[in-house]
Design a protein around this motif. Structure first.
Motif, short mmCIF file in Angstrom:
data_model
loop_
_atom_site.label_atom_id
_atom_site.label_comp_id
_atom_site.label_asym_id
_atom_site.label_seq_id
_atom_site.Cartn_x
_atom_site.Cartn_y
_atom_site.Cartn_z
N VAL A 76 0.84 -1.20 0.00
CA VAL A 76 0.00 0.00 0.00
C VAL A 76 0.88 1.25 0.00
O VAL A 76 0.63 2.20 -0.76
N SER A 77 1.92 1.27 0.79
CA SER A 77 2.83 2.42 0.84
C SER A 77 3.50 2.66 -0.50
O SER A 77 3.62 3.81 -0.95
N LEU A 78 3.95 1.61 -1.16
CA LEU A 78 4.59 1.76 -2.47
C LEU A 78 3.61 2.32 -3.49
O LEU A 78 3.97 3.18 -4.29
N ALA A 79 2.39 1.83 -3.48
CA ALA A 79 1.39 2.28 -4.44
C ALA A 79 0.93 3.71 -4.18
O ALA A 79 0.62 4.45 -5.11
N THR A 80 0.89 4.11 -2.92
CA THR A 80 0.34 5.42 -2.55
C THR A 80 1.40 6.47 -2.26
O THR A 80 1.07 7.60 -1.94
N ARG A 81 2.66 6.06 -2.33
CA ARG A 81 3.77 6.99 -2.08
C ARG A 81 3.72 7.57 -0.66
O ARG A 81 3.95 8.75 -0.45
N THR A 82 3.36 6.72 0.28
CA THR A 82 3.29 7.15 1.68
C THR A 82 4.31 6.36 2.50
O THR A 82 4.70 5.26 2.11
N PRO A 83 4.78 6.90 3.62
CA PRO A 83 5.76 6.19 4.45
C PRO A 83 5.25 4.82 4.88
O PRO A 83 4.04 4.61 5.05
#
Length: 143
Positions: A76-83
């Protein structure tokens, strides 16, 4: 999987297969003097200073400690560019979530929980995919 918009994954897998014929070993590229007299390339990070990018790794711990949730949170972080777990990412992009233990229904429940907690827009996941090996042999290679 191509019918689900993951033709890109099929292409990557096909391109990653080694050639059928043995290739000569390039000893010149491993010359120690060359390695010691040139600057090494910068390391690429999946998660800055924690997980290197393009390196096989293992997330291991005792059962029930959150490994499956951690890998879903990373996707999810990789897809959403979130930490990820409060740590900065070095790259962004799509993921293939390959589960050898959880079946599709369990992945579905857990992914829903992660996304519900983290964000409201699921349009980030157009090129991400998940599959399960639950119930299959765990042997990944016959060589």
């Amino acid at each position: 999987m191509s019918d689900r918009g993951t033709a890109w994954l099929d292409e990557r897998v096909a391109a990653s297969h080694p050639p059928d014929e043995a290739q000569p070993l390039d000893l010149a590229s491993g010359n120690v003097a060359n390695l010691l007299t040139t600057a090494p390339p910068a390391r690429e990070w999946l998660v800055r200073n924690v997980l290197p990018h393009n390196v096989v790794g293992l997330l291991g711990a005792a059962g029930g400690t959150g490994k499956s949730f951690a890998k879903l949170q990373l996707a999810v972080s990789l897809a959403t560019r979130t930490p990820w777990l409060g740590m900065e990412l070095g790259v962004e992009g799509s993921s293939l979530i390959l589960s050898a233990e959880d079946d599709r229904d369990e992945i579905h429940r857990r992914l829903h929980a992660v996304v519900k907690h983290c964000l409201s827009d699921v349009n980030y996941f157009g090129r991400s995919a998940t599959t399960t090996l639950a119930g299959w042999s765990s042997v990944l290679s016959d060589r």
